[in-house]
Design an enzyme around this catalytic site. Structure first.
Site, PDB file in Angstrom:
ATOM      1  N   ASP A  66       0.817  -1.216   0.000  1.00 57.87           N
ATOM      2  CA  ASP A  66       0.000   0.000   0.000  1.00 57.87           C
ATOM      3  C   ASP A  66       0.852   1.268   0.000  1.00 57.87           C
ATOM      4  OD1 ASP A  66      -1.772  -2.060   0.459  1.00 57.87           O
ATOM      5  OD2 ASP A  66      -3.016  -0.932   1.847  1.00 57.87           O
ATOM      6  N   GLU A  71      -5.064  -4.464  -6.818  1.00 57.74           N
ATOM      7  CA  GLU A  71      -6.031  -5.242  -6.048  1.00 57.74           C
ATOM      8  C   GLU A  71      -7.352  -4.485  -6.044  1.00 57.74           C
ATOM      9  OE1 GLU A  71      -3.841  -5.474  -2.221  1.00 57.74           O
ATOM     10  OE2 GLU A  71      -5.391  -4.137  -1.439  1.00 57.74           O
TER      11      GLU A  71
END
Length: 901
Positions: free
Chosen positions: A468, A541
């Site tokens: 992330d 994702e």
């Protein structure tokens, strides 16, 4: 001297196991063997005196006898029968496991025989202990928990001076914290196991060498510079660091060998003499040329020839050490386009990544048979890639992927200690714990080990050193240098998002802007300024949060009251959703869409049928949109669906459920990922053709378009002849006119059929390449883009499919026949004057249980009036195949059970 390669897929550690406990664990130079089993016990019962526990003869009769080489604490206790996985997963039983028992250290212990002697050296090799461990051998310390720290920090310890003929090894593992240790964690995917994954989860090995020991074999390949020149002679360089373990210089001979796939050509062998200074480490480099190399391709594009290589060191014609590895000739590069989106290039061909995010079992259980099945499912789906976010697994998974032709994307995970940066404000602990100097050392050890393990595998597409968030200025060069240390040859990506980047890696080219919960099909086709997860760029994702198991699976892990809550209490947190405290503990967003679009469920069966329709529609739209946008002005360069599978029985985020049963999300994704396909763009009301092959053939294709009313009457029909281009997508026709889909006043069905011949085979008979049926409402779902959160874009008004609930019943005849040992053919015919909507098939055994694992050629099909379809079910894997009946039913088709003849 000629070195023989190991059999394909067989590691040295398993090929030379001792015949019985009295035999030496290792007895040849170059041999590496895993500790085969363990005695396990809590320090609450046996204490923490490892000096005493690591001496031979300790009474372990009261310990747990673990008959496997690796397992976390709970995994070990399942292995020994203390826990039963089926019971743990039922309802909320996992919540009731007493976590206090894992708040203290536990000890893994094994006794084994060796044959020490002059000129022999022994090493202990760790590959994954979560997350810290003290290691003792024969009463002496090998490593402290400060040295053996990090779940991926494999280390090699010289134990030559500690070994005896009879040896006792004790490894004391310490409780793991996902927030404070470099562990293998779960974030919000599922509940956390009570042991937090603590334990020896990868093999611990013993190696024997002579005076010179070799590190991991690195293999560097170079193939032709263009697609047209792939068959040019290729170069292979074998590299390994040789350690002189003696106090004197050694003159040794390095032997290199390269073996062609399946022994089709004689091996290439050559030697080089080297002089190694006392107590030194010298990099051995051996290079050769392979004429006419066999090129490794992802499965959809070609074959997967695997070569073997070996490097050995001899001293005076006596073997000191040898190492082997498999490899493939392939190249992977990447580039950023003008939008700073990443595109991977495989063997000089632009490669659109189509795949999903993988998770291991919640207890990290080693299960190669299941991995084989999962990757076979990947091929059946038409995917080409699997992302392993911080779940790098074991070498066996990569070996299977090498053989099957599937790319893997390993990397570090998000949301815990791995991304505990000062600029990461999304962590549970805020401010995040600052990395210490010891933490950077652990990160370095972890990257070194994973780089060494992964470097030769042709299935490894890339490595993501951040997820992330990008890595900080100190960690970034550590990771890059570690990968470089092992001659890494595929792209290194700084993170899976565009939040920021290090100058050392540059922009990642990947986006991570959701969604993670339900969105309608038109979300992916937005024509506004490209927003969030819609089909553009590389989505690392993203998904609509679907994956509802069928009733047969649900009954395995939900109690009757849980089943009631599933369809009657949408706002109630459900234990089998995500971890408590996350945004995904309820099915409220999904349920709201289902009720508004399809009407309130009247029963559990009604809810599940509508859920499968929703799941199919959601996944098909996502994969189709990315396929369509591959050749547009802002191309969609990659898609990693969130998620592929579940760590335990879950109610969402999967393509197939925990029990390996494909359902709506699977068959929607499979339809959307076909190699050659014809697609409907919900927003522009256009038909597109998709060709995901890679060859030099231009294909003449025919697209048949039909629109049918709910009464079964034909409203529109057209046939378009098109030319299909390899590795591309193209527009076929617009359906926005008044005679087609321009002004719908009611729901309709749209059927797109792609037909063609194979030019590579001289044409042949025309055949159906793709058959695709959509159900369309008068209006699209209307999204509120301005209210988008990190996990979903809300819907302001919903599409209305309630008219489809009023479809007249359709009569479908079913014929079933066995075809060989591993196939069943089902012949369907719709004898009604209306479509048979969403007809699903389940293969059952004599007791009415699902026959799994299996693949269906297609499922959840919608048949036109009078249409006939034959569908084939195939067994996956080597299990017992005993189908007895097929259950068939649909939205307007009464459920029936037909015997397999």
């Amino acid at each position: 001297m000629r070195l023989q390669p190991l059999a394909v897929g067989v590691s040295l550690a398993t090929s030379l196991q001792p015949a019985n406990a009295a035999d030496p664990l290792v007895f040849l130079n170059g041999q590496v063997v895993a500790i085969p089993s363990w005695d396990l016990q809590s320090s609450a019962k046996v204490g923490t005196d490892l000096a005493a526990l690591s001496k031979t003869g300790v009474d372990t009769s009261s310990w747990h006898r673990v008959k496997t080489s690796k397992c976390t604490l709970i995994g070990c206790l399942i292995n020994t029968g203390v826990y039963n996985e089926t019971d743990l997963f039922y309802s909320e039983n996992l919540r009731r496991v007493d976590a206090r028992q894992f708040a203290v250290p536990w000890t893994y212990r094994n006794e084994y025989t060796l044959e020490p002697g002059a000129g022999k050296h022994f090493f202990l090799k760790t590959h994954g202990i979560s997350s810290r461990a003290d290691i003792f051998l024969n009463g002496k310390q090998v490593a402290s928990k400060a040295e053996q720290a990090g779940s991926f920090a494999g280390k090699t310890y010289d134990i030559t001076k500690l070994v005896n003929k009879q040896n006792a090894l004790a490894i004391q593992v310490h409780p793991t914290s996902y927030y404070h240790d470099f562990a293998l964690g779960w974030v919000d995917w599922n509940p956390w196991p009570a042991d937090n994954g603590t334990g020896v989860w990868r093999d611990v090995e013993v190696k024997q060498t002579g005076p010179v020991a070799l590190e991991t074999l690195r293999i560097v390949t170079k193939i032709g510079p263009t697609f047209e020149r792939l068959k040019d002679p290729a170069t292979v360089t074998l590299k390994a660091r040789a350690q002189n373990l003696e106090d004197k210089p050694i003159v040794a001979t390095a032997h290199g060998s390269v073996f062609a796939p399946f022994g089709r050509k004689p091996p290439i062998t050559w030697t080089k003499q080297v002089t190694l200074p006392p107590r030194s480490i010298t990099d051995i480099v051996l290079e050769t040329t392979v004429p006419d190399p066999a090129i490794w391709w992802p499965k959809q594009w070609g074959e997967q020839p695997l070569y073997s290589a070996a490097l050995a060191i001899t001293i005076n014609n006596t073997l000191s050490d040898s190492i082997t590895n498999q490899f493939g000739f392939r190249s992977v590069t990447s580039q950023l386009n003008s939008h700073e989106d990443v595109t991977y290039i495989v063997n000089h061909v632009p490669f659109q990544v189509i795949g999903a995010g993988y998770t291991p079992n919640i207890f990290l259980q080693f299960d190669p048979k299941k991995w084989e099945t999962e990757l076979q499912y990947i091929l059946d789906l038409g995917f080409n890639t699997v992302r392993l976010e911080g779940k790098n697994e074991h070498p066996a998974l990569y070996e299977i992927a090498n053989r099957l032709g599937i790319f893997l994307m390993p990397g570090w995970e998000c949301c815990d200690k791995w991304e505990s940066w000062s600029y990461n404000h999304d962590l549970f602990l805020n401010p995040p714990p600052v990395w210490t100097s010891a933490d950077y050392t652990i990160a370095n050890n972890s990257m070194l080990h994973e780089a060494a393990m992964l470097q030769t595998h042709p299935s490894v597409l890339t490595y993501l050193i951040g997820s992330d968030y990008w890595t900080d200025d100190r960690a970034t060069p550590i990771y890059l240098n570690a990968l470089q240390h092992y001659d890494w040859q595929t792209p290194i990506i700084g993170s899976a998002s565009k939040r920021g980047y290090s100058p050392l890696t540059g922009p990642s080219g990947m986006k991570m802007e959701g969604p993670y919960d339900w969105v309608p099909p038109n979300y992916w086709y937005t024509t506004d300024t490209p927003l969030y997860g819609s089909a553009f760029g590389f989505g690392s994702e993203l998904g609509a949060g679907v994956g509802t198991p069928t009733l047969s699976s649900l009954k395995k892990f939900l109690s009757p009251s849980d089943l009631e809550d599933l369809w009657k209490s949408p706002s109630k947190p459900l234990y089998h959703m995500s971890r408590e405290g996350s945004e995904f503990t309820t099915r409220e967003i999904y349920h709201r869409a289902l009720v508004n679009r399809w009407g309130s469920p009247t029963s559990l069966d009604d809810y599940l049928l509508k859920s499968q329709i929703m799941d199919y529609e959601a996944t098909r739209a996502q994969f189709e949109a990315f396929a369509v946008k591959w050749s547009t002005q802002r191309p969609a360069t990659g898609l990693i669906y969130w998620m592929l599978n579940n760590a335990w029985p879950s109610l969402h985020w999967n393509i197939w459920d925990y029990y390996m049963k494909p359902a709506g999300s699977y068959y929607g994704a499979k339809t959307g990922s076909r190699k050659e396909h014809v697609v409907y763009d919900y927003v522009k009301k256009e038909v597109w053709i998709v060709d995901r092959t890679v060859d030099n053939f231009y294909r003449e294709r025919e697209v048949e378009i039909q629109v049918l009313g709910l009464d079964g009457k034909l409203k529109f029909e057209s046939t378009v002849n098109v030319e299909s281009l390899p590795n591309s997508s193209g527009r076929v026709a617009g359906l926005y006119g008044p005679g087609a889909l321009g002004n719908l006043t009611e729901g309709v069905f749209l059927r797109l059929v792609l037909r063609g011949r194979n030019p590579a085979q001289g044409g042949g008979e025309e055949r159906v390449l793709s058959r695709n049926v959509y159900w369309l409402s008068k209006e699209l779902d209307r999204l509120r883009w301005d209210r988008t959160t990190w996990f979903v874009t809300p819907v302001e008004t919903y599409a209305d499919y309630k008219d489809f609930n009023k479809l007249a019943s359709a009569e479908v005849t079913v014929g079933v026949e066995r075809k060989g040992d591993k196939e069943v053919v089902v012949n369907l015919e719709n004898r009604a004057t209306v479509p048979a909507f969403f007809v699903g098939l389940e293969l059952l055994d004599k007791d009415g249980n699902d026959v799994l694992p299996l693949t269906w050629e297609d499922n959840y099909v919608t048949l036109w009036p009078g249409e006939k379809i034959s569908l084939v079910a195939k067994a996956v894997g080597e299990g017992v195949w005993q189908p007895a009946s097929v259950r068939v039913g649909g939205k307007n088709v009464k459920q029936t059970l037909v015997t397999v003849s």
